[in-house]
Design an enzyme around this catalytic site. Structure first.
Site, short mmCIF file in Angstrom:
data_model
loop_
_atom_site.label_atom_id
_atom_site.label_comp_id
_atom_site.label_asym_id
_atom_site.label_seq_id
_atom_site.Cartn_x
_atom_site.Cartn_y
_atom_site.Cartn_z
CB SER A 92 5.58 44.55 8.59
OG SER A 92 4.98 43.69 9.54
CB SER A 93 0.20 43.12 7.89
OG SER A 93 -1.09 43.19 8.42
CG HIS A 94 2.88 43.37 13.20
ND1 HIS A 94 3.38 43.82 14.39
CD2 HIS A 94 3.93 42.92 12.49
CE1 HIS A 94 4.69 43.64 14.41
NE2 HIS A 94 5.05 43.11 13.26
CB THR B 74 11.44 38.82 9.99
OG1 THR B 74 11.59 39.69 11.11
CG2 THR B 74 12.55 37.78 10.01
CB THR C 173 -1.12 27.66 1.33
OG1 THR C 173 -0.95 26.30 0.94
CG2 THR C 173 -2.52 28.13 0.96
CB CYS D 69 13.55 42.29 16.94
SG CYS D 69 12.09 42.20 15.89
#
Length: 374
Positions: free
Chosen positions: A197-199, A70, A235, A322
């Site tokens: 996206s990672s997940h 997103t 960060t 979503c």
């Protein structure tokens, strides 16, 4: 619970989990800090960036790590708006985009941007002729998802990319559902941004990236930011990124075998259901991801089937996670010319690493039982 909702999210890869824990313990420093602890984290971040760049065939400077798909989508659009010629205020977007893109473009339309929503063919692919007709000298960007998250249809990015390059418009492609499952190097060569996206690839939640292959030609949306080449504030999540890249590399290494296995599982599911005289329709295309199977069962709401399967120990979806909880019918189904009733009948089965043939057969038997009883 037998899990068939991999398009929504995936369980973490065990090796990625180990890296996440180790990096959290050993490389916890702020990668922008100048002391040795920060330098160690910065080195790990640089290695991770280089590895993702190698997967996608881009320079490492093109990779901007984010908190997920997103943020990657929104950051891409904001960057294009900052970098565009001020006379260009026309945006073209497909009707089946992820909610993050669709809703952001609605906001832009409300603020004065001209928006064209592309027509879709019956099989779910965009009408390239309509795109060609819609492009003009004021078009600043085109937004098209690579693989649809509800039906798995694959869009013709090569044709789209050639058109946008000819017309000088930015092209953003949401590759959240295709990253590490398909080779994306040719897409990155044609696009101005790609989101991942990672997940979705067995990494941790809260991590992703946007790829800007021509980043040197772009202007960051907010001036004077110090992280990620000036394109993002905050960060950097170095442990999460290291785990993300670990999971992505593992999936890429198995890409060919998993593609074949997913196709076999999807075909098995369709064959099991077709053996019975059930009014079940597969929503598919000749250009189809094997990782996703969308179905409608005439006369039955998708939510009813999903809840019944949940009661029986199976996790599926009624579409994009979503959009769950909203009463509106699937935008993807409506774009394909389906009625609202048909759109509400949609269920999505998505396959992944832990899916077995036996699980698919059990799922199909339960779907048949639900339809028979109803």
């Amino acid at each position: 619970m037998k899990y068939f909702d991999y398009a929504a999210t995936t369980p973490m890869d065990p090796d990625a989990m180990k890296i996440w824990i180790e990096a959290s313990q050993r490389y916890f420093g702020n990668s922008s800090s100048l002391h040795d602890t920060g330098t160690d984290a910065s080195r790990l971040l640089d290695v991770s960036r280089q590895q993702l760049a190698q997967i996608l065939g881009v320079k490492k400077e093109s990779v901007v790590f984010t908190s997920g798909g997103t943020e990657s989508n929104i950051l891409a659009l904001e960057t294009f708006l900052t970098s565009r010629n001020p006379t260009r205020n026309h945006i073209i977007i497909s009707q089946t985009e992820h909610a993050s893109l669709a809703n952001y473009v609605k906001k832009l339309a409300a603020s004065g941007y001209e928006v064209t929503y592309l027509r879709h063919l019956e099989d779910g692919r965009i009408d390239v002729e309509h795109l060609c007709e819609s492009l003009h000298e004021r078009t600043c960007m085109v937004i098209v998802q690579h693989v649809n998250s509800e039906t798995g249809v694959i869009q013709p990015i090569a044709e789209i990319g050639q058109l946008t390059q000819e017309r000088g418009a930015f092209l953003h492609v949401d590759c959240v559902q295709s990253f590490a499952k398909f080779s994306l190097q040719s897409i990155c060569a044609l696009c101005d941004s790609v989101s991942v996206s990672s997940h979705k690839v067995y990494g941790p939640k809260g991590v992703g990236a946007v790829i800007f292959p021509k980043i040197s030609e772009l202007t960051p949306p907010i001036p004077n930011m110090t992280h990620e080449g000036g394109f993002r504030a905050g960060t950097v999540n170095v442990p999460g990124i290291a785990a993300f890249i670990t999971a992505a590399n593992a999936l890429v290494d198995q890409q060919s075998q998993e593609f074949i296995r997913m196709k076999a599982l999807r075909d098995l599911c369709l064959n099991q259901l077709s053996e019975h005289d059930m009014d079940v329709q597969a929503i598919e295309s000749s250009f189809q991801s094997p990782y996703i199977l969308a179905l409608t069962c005439r006369g039955l709401q998708g939510q009813y089937i999903m809840l019944e399967l949940n009661r029986m120990g199976f996790a599926i979806s009624t579409g994009s996670a979503c959009q769950i909880g909203k009463q509106d019918p699937s935008r993807t189904m409506i774009a394909r010319g389906k009625s609202e009733e048909e759109a509400h009948q949609l269920i999505r089965i998505s396959f992944g690493k832990r899916t077995t043939e036996e699980d698919v057969k059990k799922l199909c038997r339960c779907i048949i039982d639900i339809i028979t009883v109803s």
